[in-house]
Design a protein around this motif. Sequence first.
Motif, mmCIF file in Angstrom:
data_model
loop_
_atom_site.group_PDB
_atom_site.id
_atom_site.type_symbol
_atom_site.label_atom_id
_atom_site.label_comp_id
_atom_site.label_asym_id
_atom_site.label_seq_id
_atom_site.Cartn_x
_atom_site.Cartn_y
_atom_site.Cartn_z
ATOM 1 N N THR A 150 -25.454 -71.101 -41.235
ATOM 2 C CA THR A 150 -27.468 -71.276 -41.135
ATOM 3 C C THR A 150 -27.452 -70.492 -42.192
ATOM 4 O O THR A 150 -27.451 -69.771 -43.314
ATOM 5 C CB THR A 150 -27.195 -69.476 -39.684
ATOM 6 N N ASP A 189 -22.420 -63.622 -25.742
ATOM 7 C CA ASP A 189 -22.813 -62.352 -25.734
ATOM 8 C C ASP A 189 -22.192 -61.240 -24.518
ATOM 9 O O ASP A 189 -22.928 -61.490 -24.377
ATOM 10 C CB ASP A 189 -23.989 -62.046 -26.288
ATOM 11 N N TRP A 222 -21.968 -65.701 -33.329
ATOM 12 C CA TRP A 222 -21.913 -67.383 -32.549
ATOM 13 C C TRP A 222 -21.591 -67.735 -31.120
ATOM 14 O O TRP A 222 -21.649 -68.438 -30.717
ATOM 15 C CB TRP A 222 -21.993 -68.413 -33.817
ATOM 16 N N ASP A 256 -31.158 -69.185 -43.990
ATOM 17 C CA ASP A 256 -32.730 -68.117 -43.428
ATOM 18 C C ASP A 256 -33.458 -68.704 -44.276
ATOM 19 O O ASP A 256 -33.573 -68.295 -45.562
ATOM 20 C CB ASP A 256 -31.455 -66.485 -43.518
ATOM 21 N N ASP A 303 -26.442 -65.733 -23.200
ATOM 22 C CA ASP A 303 -27.316 -65.740 -24.566
ATOM 23 C C ASP A 303 -25.398 -65.262 -26.218
ATOM 24 O O ASP A 303 -24.636 -65.507 -25.034
ATOM 25 C CB ASP A 303 -28.135 -64.537 -25.250
ATOM 26 N N ASN A 342 -30.612 -66.070 -29.178
ATOM 27 C CA ASN A 342 -30.065 -66.600 -30.558
ATOM 28 C C ASN A 342 -29.530 -67.687 -30.428
ATOM 29 O O ASN A 342 -29.303 -67.551 -31.660
ATOM 30 C CB ASN A 342 -29.405 -64.715 -30.411
ATOM 31 N N SER A 343 -29.226 -68.101 -28.868
ATOM 32 C CA SER A 343 -28.677 -69.523 -29.109
ATOM 33 C C SER A 343 -30.164 -70.507 -29.629
ATOM 34 O O SER A 343 -29.385 -71.153 -30.913
ATOM 35 C CB SER A 343 -28.954 -69.465 -27.368
ATOM 36 N N TYR A 372 -33.299 -66.810 -24.205
ATOM 37 C CA TYR A 372 -31.528 -67.249 -24.917
ATOM 38 C C TYR A 372 -32.098 -67.374 -26.649
ATOM 39 O O TYR A 372 -32.195 -68.100 -27.278
ATOM 40 C CB TYR A 372 -31.178 -67.854 -24.157
ATOM 41 N N ASP A 396 -24.046 -64.742 -29.256
ATOM 42 C CA ASP A 396 -24.554 -62.967 -30.587
ATOM 43 C C ASP A 396 -24.346 -63.765 -31.559
ATOM 44 O O ASP A 396 -23.887 -64.677 -32.342
ATOM 45 C CB ASP A 396 -22.430 -62.505 -30.192
ATOM 46 N N LEU A 397 -25.633 -63.413 -32.262
ATOM 47 C CA LEU A 397 -25.795 -63.619 -33.494
ATOM 48 C C LEU A 397 -25.217 -63.593 -34.806
ATOM 49 O O LEU A 397 -25.092 -64.098 -35.832
ATOM 50 C CB LEU A 397 -27.274 -63.202 -33.996
ATOM 51 N N GLN A 433 -32.372 -69.608 -32.050
ATOM 52 C CA GLN A 433 -32.275 -69.655 -33.444
ATOM 53 C C GLN A 433 -31.532 -70.010 -33.749
ATOM 54 O O GLN A 433 -30.819 -70.450 -35.167
ATOM 55 C CB GLN A 433 -31.596 -67.767 -34.014
ATOM 56 N N LEU A 434 -29.687 -70.372 -33.756
ATOM 57 C CA LEU A 434 -28.586 -70.705 -34.226
ATOM 58 C C LEU A 434 -29.375 -71.804 -34.173
ATOM 59 O O LEU A 434 -27.950 -73.086 -35.238
ATOM 60 C CB LEU A 434 -27.924 -70.389 -33.114
#
Length: 374
Positions: free
Chosen positions: A290, A111, A108, A292, A102, A340-341, A338, A104-105, A343-344
Amino acid sequence: MSNFIPVCEPFLDGREREYVEKTIRDGWISSSGEYINEFEKKFAQYMGVKNAITTNNGTTALHLALAALKIGPGDEVIIPDFTMIATAFSVCYTGAKPVFVDADLLTWNMDVSKIEEKVTAKTKAIMCVHIYGHPCDMESLKSIAKKHNLFLIEDAAEVHGATFNSEKCGTIGEVGCFSLFANKIITTGEGGMVITNDDHLAERCRYLKNLSFPLRGPREYIHEEIGFNYRMSNVIAAIGAAQVEKMDFYIQKRKEVEKIYQEKLKNVPGILFQKKISGSDPICWMVSITVDEKKYGRSRNELMDILKENGIESRKFFYPMHRQPALKNFGCDINGSYPNSIQLSETGLYLPSATNLAEEKIDRVSCVIQKHQK
Ligand SMILES: *Cc1c(COP(=O)(O)O)cnc(C)c1O
């Protein structure tokens, strides 16, 4: 539409035409010719590495590196879940299986704290990707690779010239692979490069990329290993030789583009930029943000539609590897977690990022983003 702003355009600002015309005038248009050596030499010099090997694109550069390391069926290679598909496909070509980690937020990138749980007896390599020009945590990656006796391969397709602890990305692992596609920092339209300090590995790359013709001795048409035709033509290398002469200029220009965007968008709630890790000096491949939705008031997709209505092209972030139908059918893990992946990929987009993008255009894009915040 004359006012249309594309997401990227190549910038051929140096001696490209002169060099290309020379190849045509002299008739050296195949993969024999002086610009192949010159481009490789200049690229190696720029990176501060012993060997650079041209290929016909970035995907084949990755495959060539894996093949040269003898990675094959039964092996596993750890890659980020959030990356461009070529990272995964290059592993599949060898018969090995890509294993996902995955993102890292904030950075990117992969992680690094989630890598070791994916290491098995079959793991042969970690292929890290410096996503959108931001170096991975190479110190952690090097120590994990060393501890488990794994090769560290850098997919440096998006990161020409960036450094981690003052070392150039692509030179830190065993081998680094670059893309020279039209939207990359320097370009030959289509093209790739493998770099390494390991002379033996470089020899294997040169051997395998030319159909395993023996590197020395008379041409006997006897081939000991399955090879590939991944050769670059001299015409293409002529463009590369001119591009690499101005690498620092192109890097600087894109950094300036990104800086102007950051300045203009810094007070827009919910618009976030990639965070660099300490010790790293990133470059800007694409100006990436990104959205929000809670803070900006609109989703990524809504914003992209608005940009489009205003004649501005943008692109979604990559789609997670664990959700790719092709990889699912290849037997890859689709049940892992996964978040974070995901979400990105659902909130990210890149904005027009051409090296020579005029400030007035950056202004127009930024104003549209600012004006439509709810
Ligand atoms: C562009 C890219 C590639 C592939 O390069 P091509 O030259 O298009 O084959 C591989 N990995 C990443 C991360 C890329 O962005």
